[in-house]
Write a protein that holds these residues in place. Sequence first.
Motif, mmCIF file in Angstrom:
data_model
loop_
_atom_site.group_PDB
_atom_site.id
_atom_site.type_symbol
_atom_site.label_atom_id
_atom_site.label_comp_id
_atom_site.label_asym_id
_atom_site.label_seq_id
_atom_site.Cartn_x
_atom_site.Cartn_y
_atom_site.Cartn_z
ATOM 1 N N PHE A 1 0.241 8.389 1.579
ATOM 2 C CA PHE A 1 -0.654 7.931 2.643
ATOM 3 C C PHE A 1 0.107 7.752 3.946
ATOM 4 O O PHE A 1 1.244 7.272 3.961
ATOM 5 N N GLY A 2 -0.540 8.120 5.054
ATOM 6 C CA GLY A 2 -0.038 7.806 6.378
ATOM 7 C C GLY A 2 -0.538 6.439 6.816
ATOM 8 O O GLY A 2 -1.236 5.735 6.080
ATOM 9 N N TYR A 3 -0.192 6.040 8.050
ATOM 10 C CA TYR A 3 -0.525 4.683 8.479
ATOM 11 C C TYR A 3 -2.034 4.471 8.604
ATOM 12 O O TYR A 3 -2.510 3.341 8.444
ATOM 13 N N ARG A 4 -2.805 5.524 8.867
ATOM 14 C CA ARG A 4 -4.254 5.350 8.984
ATOM 15 C C ARG A 4 -4.879 4.959 7.651
ATOM 16 O O ARG A 4 -5.827 4.168 7.611
ATOM 17 N N PHE A 5 -4.379 5.533 6.557
ATOM 18 C CA PHE A 5 -4.870 5.138 5.242
ATOM 19 C C PHE A 5 -4.269 3.803 4.817
ATOM 20 O O PHE A 5 -4.924 3.009 4.141
ATOM 21 N N LEU A 6 -3.017 3.540 5.203
ATOM 22 C CA LEU A 6 -2.386 2.280 4.836
ATOM 23 C C LEU A 6 -3.085 1.095 5.476
ATOM 24 O O LEU A 6 -3.196 0.028 4.867
ATOM 25 N N VAL A 7 -3.565 1.263 6.701
ATOM 26 C CA VAL A 7 -4.251 0.151 7.353
ATOM 27 C C VAL A 7 -5.562 -0.167 6.651
ATOM 28 O O VAL A 7 -5.972 -1.337 6.570
ATOM 29 N N ASP A 8 -6.230 0.841 6.077
ATOM 30 C CA ASP A 8 -7.441 0.577 5.289
ATOM 31 C C ASP A 8 -7.114 -0.202 4.029
ATOM 32 O O ASP A 8 -7.845 -1.120 3.639
ATOM 33 N N GLU A 9 -6.011 0.155 3.371
ATOM 34 C CA GLU A 9 -5.602 -0.565 2.171
ATOM 35 C C GLU A 9 -5.219 -2.000 2.518
ATOM 36 O O GLU A 9 -5.508 -2.925 1.747
ATOM 37 N N ALA A 10 -4.548 -2.191 3.655
ATOM 38 C CA ALA A 10 -4.165 -3.543 4.062
ATOM 39 C C ALA A 10 -5.391 -4.398 4.375
ATOM 40 O O ALA A 10 -5.427 -5.599 4.061
ATOM 41 N N ARG A 11 -6.394 -3.788 4.982
ATOM 42 C CA ARG A 11 -7.626 -4.531 5.253
ATOM 43 C C ARG A 11 -8.317 -4.947 3.972
ATOM 44 O O ARG A 11 -8.847 -6.053 3.862
ATOM 45 N N ALA B 1 0.831 -1.210 0.000
ATOM 46 C CA ALA B 1 0.000 0.000 0.000
ATOM 47 C C ALA B 1 0.862 1.255 0.000
ATOM 48 O O ALA B 1 0.546 2.235 -0.682
ATOM 49 N N HIS B 2 1.959 1.238 0.760
ATOM 50 C CA HIS B 2 2.851 2.409 0.803
ATOM 51 C C HIS B 2 3.552 2.615 -0.536
ATOM 52 O O HIS B 2 3.768 3.757 -0.961
ATOM 53 N N ARG B 3 3.889 1.543 -1.215
ATOM 54 C CA ARG B 3 4.537 1.656 -2.520
ATOM 55 C C ARG B 3 3.578 2.243 -3.555
ATOM 56 O O ARG B 3 3.985 3.055 -4.393
#
Length: 262
Positions: A62-72, A55-57
């Motif tokens: 995105f910060g970690y709050r948006f990255l966790v949504d992408e990971a979910r 997600a970060h790539r």
Amino acid sequence: MMYPLVRELAVDGVPVTVTCRVLKIARQPYYRWLAQPVTGSELGEAYRANALFDAHRDDPEFGYRFLVDEARDAGESMAERTAWRICSDMGWWSAFGKPKRGKAKNPGPPVHDDLCAVVDKHGVIRHEFKADGPNELWIGDITEHRTGEGKLYVCAFKDVYSNRIVGYSIDSRMKSRLAVAALNTAVARRGDVAGCIVHTDRGSQGGFNWSSQHLVVEVFSGSSSAGSRSGGSSEVEVAGSSEVPAECRGGVLGADRCGAVA
């Protein structure tokens, strides 16, 4: 971790008991590690880290709050605190985030002059959004809505003169293409908008983080995109084009964060 060293010394003929006594570690945890070098929790942590890295790539802003949504969405659910810890350990920060330590600097001024700023009688700088005709000043913003199927992002641009929405776009992800699509729609609907000022805040929407105002001058080719602080090759090429009105040169919409003109 000392366990790989104990295993290597055991292969060389050094008894495990002697090695553990010298290193002051217990033998039982070593034998448990020897039977299963990678635990289930460590494997799950690795899968979460891979999802966050992907997600970060794809979205480095995105910060970690948006990255966790992408990971979910990718099938790796985790708490925001867990995502913060992994991102902090690996150094995966937002490309537009401010440094947390050291000599942090305030963001610099916008690339273009703030044409909506005025100084009142008290000497305070404030904004006045006024227009004497259509297609002179557009303002835009992005809003987030939570739905039963996830988050939904809407980007819209409004003509200050008519107070009407001239272009908008909807997407499930807040990327630079969201703002680019809305601006392209507005340009396609309004036609000749050379010299129109587009005012946005300095948010996290791709290139719009770098500049709060832009001049719509790429209308001769029917395209526009988010701004760029560095002034890449596409910006220089358009700014020097003879087809661009002279009063609009130097204030163009350049490339998005990937460097490609939308």
